[in-house]
Write a protein that holds these residues in place. Structure first.
Motif, PDB file in Angstrom:
ATOM      1  N   SER A   1       7.015 -43.301-101.693  1.00  0.00           N
ATOM      2  CA  SER A   1       7.295 -42.228-102.581  1.00  0.00           C
ATOM      3  C   SER A   1       8.573 -42.715-103.298  1.00  0.00           C
ATOM      4  O   SER A   1       8.882 -42.183-104.352  1.00  0.00           O
ATOM      5  N   ARG A   2       9.391 -43.318-102.495  1.00  0.00           N
ATOM      6  CA  ARG A   2      10.935 -43.641-103.014  1.00  0.00           C
ATOM      7  C   ARG A   2      11.816 -42.437-103.217  1.00  0.00           C
ATOM      8  O   ARG A   2      12.658 -42.332-103.822  1.00  0.00           O
ATOM      9  N   GLU A   3      11.108 -41.364-102.451  1.00  0.00           N
ATOM     10  CA  GLU A   3      12.158 -40.457-102.144  1.00  0.00           C
ATOM     11  C   GLU A   3      13.381 -40.934-101.419  1.00  0.00           C
ATOM     12  O   GLU A   3      13.422 -41.582-100.316  1.00  0.00           O
ATOM     13  N   GLY A   4      14.568 -40.332-101.632  1.00  0.00           N
ATOM     14  CA  GLY A   4      15.930 -40.716-101.086  1.00  0.00           C
ATOM     15  C   GLY A   4      16.031 -39.555-100.167  1.00  0.00           C
ATOM     16  O   GLY A   4      16.131 -38.647-100.119  1.00  0.00           O
ATOM     17  N   MET A   5      16.547 -40.152 -98.890  1.00  0.00           N
ATOM     18  CA  MET A   5      17.135 -39.325 -97.949  1.00  0.00           C
ATOM     19  C   MET A   5      18.383 -39.879 -97.160  1.00  0.00           C
ATOM     20  O   MET A   5      18.755 -41.196 -97.465  1.00  0.00           O
ATOM     21  N   VAL A   6      18.811 -39.042 -96.445  1.00  0.00           N
ATOM     22  CA  VAL A   6      20.288 -39.602 -95.780  1.00  0.00           C
ATOM     23  C   VAL A   6      20.036 -40.783 -94.736  1.00  0.00           C
ATOM     24  O   VAL A   6      18.722 -41.008 -94.091  1.00  0.00           O
ATOM     25  N   GLY A   7      21.001 -41.876 -94.851  1.00  0.00           N
ATOM     26  CA  GLY A   7      20.620 -43.083 -94.337  1.00  0.00           C
ATOM     27  C   GLY A   7      20.124 -43.267 -93.074  1.00  0.00           C
ATOM     28  O   GLY A   7      18.959 -43.982 -92.616  1.00  0.00           O
ATOM     29  N   HIS A   8      20.621 -42.291 -91.990  1.00  0.00           N
ATOM     30  CA  HIS A   8      20.172 -42.288 -90.595  1.00  0.00           C
ATOM     31  C   HIS A   8      18.665 -41.945 -90.376  1.00  0.00           C
ATOM     32  O   HIS A   8      18.094 -42.456 -89.451  1.00  0.00           O
ATOM     33  N   GLU A   9      18.053 -41.250 -91.551  1.00  0.00           N
ATOM     34  CA  GLU A   9      16.434 -41.006 -91.465  1.00  0.00           C
ATOM     35  C   GLU A   9      15.739 -42.331 -91.346  1.00  0.00           C
ATOM     36  O   GLU A   9      14.608 -42.419 -90.849  1.00  0.00           O
ATOM     37  N   THR A  10      16.109 -43.500 -91.590  1.00  0.00           N
ATOM     38  CA  THR A  10      15.683 -44.540 -91.544  1.00  0.00           C
ATOM     39  C   THR A  10      15.063 -45.041 -90.157  1.00  0.00           C
ATOM     40  O   THR A  10      14.230 -45.826 -89.867  1.00  0.00           O
ATOM     41  N   ARG A  11      15.901 -44.296 -89.094  1.00  0.00           N
ATOM     42  CA  ARG A  11      15.401 -44.543 -87.751  1.00  0.00           C
ATOM     43  C   ARG A  11      14.585 -43.399 -87.399  1.00  0.00           C
ATOM     44  O   ARG A  11      14.308 -43.128 -85.963  1.00  0.00           O
ATOM     45  N   ASN A  12      14.256 -42.373 -88.195  1.00  0.00           N
ATOM     46  CA  ASN A  12      13.488 -41.066 -87.742  1.00  0.00           C
ATOM     47  C   ASN A  12      12.078 -41.452 -88.036  1.00  0.00           C
ATOM     48  O   ASN A  12      11.570 -41.695 -89.344  1.00  0.00           O
ATOM     49  N   LEU A  13      11.029 -41.771 -87.166  1.00  0.00           N
ATOM     50  CA  LEU A  13       9.680 -41.979 -87.061  1.00  0.00           C
ATOM     51  C   LEU A  13       9.105 -41.038 -88.040  1.00  0.00           C
ATOM     52  O   LEU A  13       8.143 -41.293 -88.827  1.00  0.00           O
ATOM     53  N   ASN A  14       9.345 -39.762 -87.897  1.00  0.00           N
ATOM     54  CA  ASN A  14       8.774 -38.594 -88.816  1.00  0.00           C
ATOM     55  C   ASN A  14       9.295 -38.551 -90.171  1.00  0.00           C
ATOM     56  O   ASN A  14       9.136 -37.557 -90.773  1.00  0.00           O
ATOM     57  N   ARG A  15       9.946 -39.516 -90.601  1.00  0.00           N
ATOM     58  CA  ARG A  15      10.341 -39.555 -91.875  1.00  0.00           C
ATOM     59  C   ARG A  15       9.709 -40.920 -92.694  1.00  0.00           C
ATOM     60  O   ARG A  15       9.853 -41.386 -93.677  1.00  0.00           O
ATOM     61  N   ASN A  16       9.381 -41.933 -91.669  1.00  0.00           N
ATOM     62  CA  ASN A  16       8.848 -43.325 -92.096  1.00  0.00           C
ATOM     63  C   ASN A  16       7.422 -43.268 -92.694  1.00  0.00           C
ATOM     64  O   ASN A  16       7.111 -44.411 -93.137  1.00  0.00           O
ATOM     65  N   HIS A  17       6.454 -42.509 -92.213  1.00  0.00           N
ATOM     66  CA  HIS A  17       5.131 -42.459 -92.320  1.00  0.00           C
ATOM     67  C   HIS A  17       5.023 -42.460 -93.849  1.00  0.00           C
ATOM     68  O   HIS A  17       5.608 -41.975 -94.780  1.00  0.00           O
ATOM     69  N   PRO A  18       3.826 -43.394 -94.342  1.00  0.00           N
ATOM     70  CA  PRO A  18       2.976 -44.118 -93.677  1.00  0.00           C
ATOM     71  C   PRO A  18       3.423 -45.586 -93.150  1.00  0.00           C
ATOM     72  O   PRO A  18       2.533 -45.988 -92.559  1.00  0.00           O
ATOM     73  N   GLY A  19       4.667 -45.741 -93.212  1.00  0.00           N
ATOM     74  CA  GLY A  19       5.068 -47.266 -92.871  1.00  0.00           C
ATOM     75  C   GLY A  19       4.860 -48.300 -93.722  1.00  0.00           C
ATOM     76  O   GLY A  19       4.193 -48.125 -94.668  1.00  0.00           O
ATOM     77  N   ARG A  20       5.619 -49.301 -93.203  1.00  0.00           N
ATOM     78  CA  ARG A  20       5.459 -50.795 -94.068  1.00  0.00           C
ATOM     79  C   ARG A  20       5.160 -51.687 -92.955  1.00  0.00           C
ATOM     80  O   ARG A  20       5.939 -51.997 -91.981  1.00  0.00           O
ATOM     81  N   LYS A  21       4.063 -52.638 -93.372  1.00  0.00           N
ATOM     82  CA  LYS A  21       3.715 -53.689 -92.311  1.00  0.00           C
ATOM     83  C   LYS A  21       4.972 -54.706 -92.448  1.00  0.00           C
ATOM     84  O   LYS A  21       5.086 -55.532 -91.347  1.00  0.00           O
ATOM     85  N   ASP A  22       5.707 -54.774 -93.348  1.00  0.00           N
ATOM     86  CA  ASP A  22       6.686 -55.862 -93.421  1.00  0.00           C
ATOM     87  C   ASP A  22       8.154 -55.168 -93.310  1.00  0.00           C
ATOM     88  O   ASP A  22       9.084 -55.586 -93.845  1.00  0.00           O
ATOM     89  N   GLY A  23       7.918 -53.866 -92.799  1.00  0.00           N
ATOM     90  CA  GLY A  23       9.246 -52.990 -92.738  1.00  0.00           C
ATOM     91  C   GLY A  23      10.169 -53.543 -91.601  1.00  0.00           C
ATOM     92  O   GLY A  23      10.082 -53.989 -90.893  1.00  0.00           O
ATOM     93  N   TRP A  24      11.197 -52.353 -91.290  1.00  0.00           N
ATOM     94  CA  TRP A  24      12.309 -52.429 -90.308  1.00  0.00           C
ATOM     95  C   TRP A  24      11.254 -51.997 -89.160  1.00  0.00           C
ATOM     96  O   TRP A  24      10.204 -51.495 -89.245  1.00  0.00           O
ATOM     97  N   LEU A  25      12.021 -52.020 -87.887  1.00  0.00           N
ATOM     98  CA  LEU A  25      11.181 -51.478 -86.676  1.00  0.00           C
ATOM     99  C   LEU A  25      10.330 -50.254 -86.776  1.00  0.00           C
ATOM    100  O   LEU A  25       9.374 -50.113 -86.633  1.00  0.00           O
ATOM    101  N   VAL A  26      11.194 -49.107 -87.189  1.00  0.00           N
ATOM    102  CA  VAL A  26      10.370 -47.962 -87.079  1.00  0.00           C
ATOM    103  C   VAL A  26       9.509 -47.704 -88.205  1.00  0.00           C
ATOM    104  O   VAL A  26       8.208 -46.983 -88.166  1.00  0.00           O
TER     105      VAL A  26
END
Ligand SMILES: [Zn+2]
Length: 380
Positions: A170-195
């Protein structure tokens, strides 16, 4: 330097080194112990066990990989995926998933249960929150132990956080630590970071499911509490389930998943995996800002005098009296919600039902607690 001074200085250097080794060994063993997963015992209904990495191989053997339990049948029907531990400190979600794994059998269709969706988040706690590392539940066969983790994945496993987390796609911007919040990462990325890759794997799992139900908890002062949040594709099922719960005197609110709130399971699994997507929240006072000491009594018993006072002052979105919100009541509510979602789905889809037997009953879980529904601790 005089010889005596040199000896004294060497002695204090030696003492300092010994103290440093003791601190390093002690803290290292605590750190390592946090990575030990609690045992979950497959009940007689479990027909297959695999790891989440079977949906995304790059997770294999890493901190995001997590067990997936299938409770299947020989008869074709619908498939319901149940996610616990998306936020590991919301412990009723994982415990409801564990009770399914250890108790139920399926005679038509299939259940897929992931009790620790954010496995990395179970390996640490928030140091500023004074959470317990673990808690115990008495069972007829002995004590079982379970973790209290943290909402976010462990920074040891994914770091650094960016200043601003840009959600994909979506390219929605969120506070940085949400990058480690599984319920802000869906649907995820095959080539993304761990979460992002954990989320991608769960999205692939959702694609194999007819419905997906994500179990959460929130603080009693949070407005979305004792509620289901439903993607519009699941509204017929969730609204029917809600009225059935109401008829059983288990009040449960219902909210429609906002279309512009991205990264959440109830929105993205519906949009990207075409699974009927619902999320449920129960009230956990151990997570709230008004709470007193984060004791085992609060974590499991759900009682807190400060919350009783807050309720009297009208500050909460749920009732809160001396009986509090014990863990077994919260787990019972999650289980009843799953049960009624299945019943509603079966009513609407008589040709592809999901028939589950030995479902832990709401009344029994509330009256007897979790212990009778847990297997004895496995021998190590
Ligand atoms: Zn949550």
């Amino acid at each position: 330097m005089a010889i005596a001074d040199t000896i004294r200085s060497n002695k204090s250097a030696l003492a300092f080194s010994v103290a440093a080794v003791i601190v390093a060994v002690t803290s290292g063993s605590i750190f390592n112990a946090m990575h030990q997963a609690e045992p979950i015992v497959a009940g007689a209904g479990v027909t297959a066990q695999k790891m989440l990495s079977s949906f995304e191989p790059s997770l294999a053997g890493g901190p995001g990989d997590t067990p997936v339990f299938e409770i299947g049948s020989d008869k074709a029907g619908g498939t319901l995926a149940v996610l616990g531990g998306t936020h590991p400190q919301e412990i009723a979600g994982m415990m409801a998933a564990v009770l399914l794994i250890e108790n139920v059998k399926v005679t038509q269709g299939k259940l897929i249960v992931v009790p620790q969706s954010n496995r990395s988040g179970f390996t640490h706690t928030d140091p500023m929150e004074a959470y317990l590392h673990s808690y115990e539940v008495d069972t007829p066969g002995g004590k079982r132990w379970f973790r209290v983790g943290m909402r976010l994945a462990n920074p040891v496993h994914q770091w650094p956080d960016p200043d601003i987390f840009i959600h994909y796609p979506s390219r929605e911007g969120m506070v940085g630590h949400e990058t480690r919040n599984l319920n802000r990462n869906h649907p995820g990325r095959k080539d993304g970071w761990l979460v992002g890759r954990v989320s991608y794997a769960l999205t692939q799992l959702a694609k194999t499911s007819t419905m997906i139900f994500d179990l959460h908890e929130a603080q009693p002062e949070y407005p979305v509490i004792n509620k289901m949040v439903s993607h519009e594709n699941a509204f017929e099922v969730s609204a029917t389930a809600q009225s059935n719960l109401q008829a059983r005197r288990i009040p449960m609110g219902l909210e429609k998943s906002p279309k512009n709130l991205h990264g959440l399971s109830h929105r993205e699994f519906g949009d990207h995996a075409n699974a009927l997507s619902i999320l449920a929240e129960s009230a956990n006072p151990a997570m709230g800002r008004f709470r007193g000491r984060t004791s085992e009594e609060l974590v499991i018993g759900g009682k807190d005098v400060n919350y009783v006072k807050a309720a009297q002052l009208g500050r909460l979105f749920v009732r809160f009296d001396e009986s509090g919100w014990p863990l077994n009541v919260r787990v019972a509510r999650h289980l009843a919600s799953i049960e009624e979602v299945i019943n509603a789905y079966n009513e609407i889809n008589p040709d592809k039902q999901i028939i589950v037997e030995n479902f832990p009953k709401y009344k029994d879980v509330v009256e007897k607690g979790l212990g009778p529904f847990l297997k004895p601790p496995p021998k190590v």
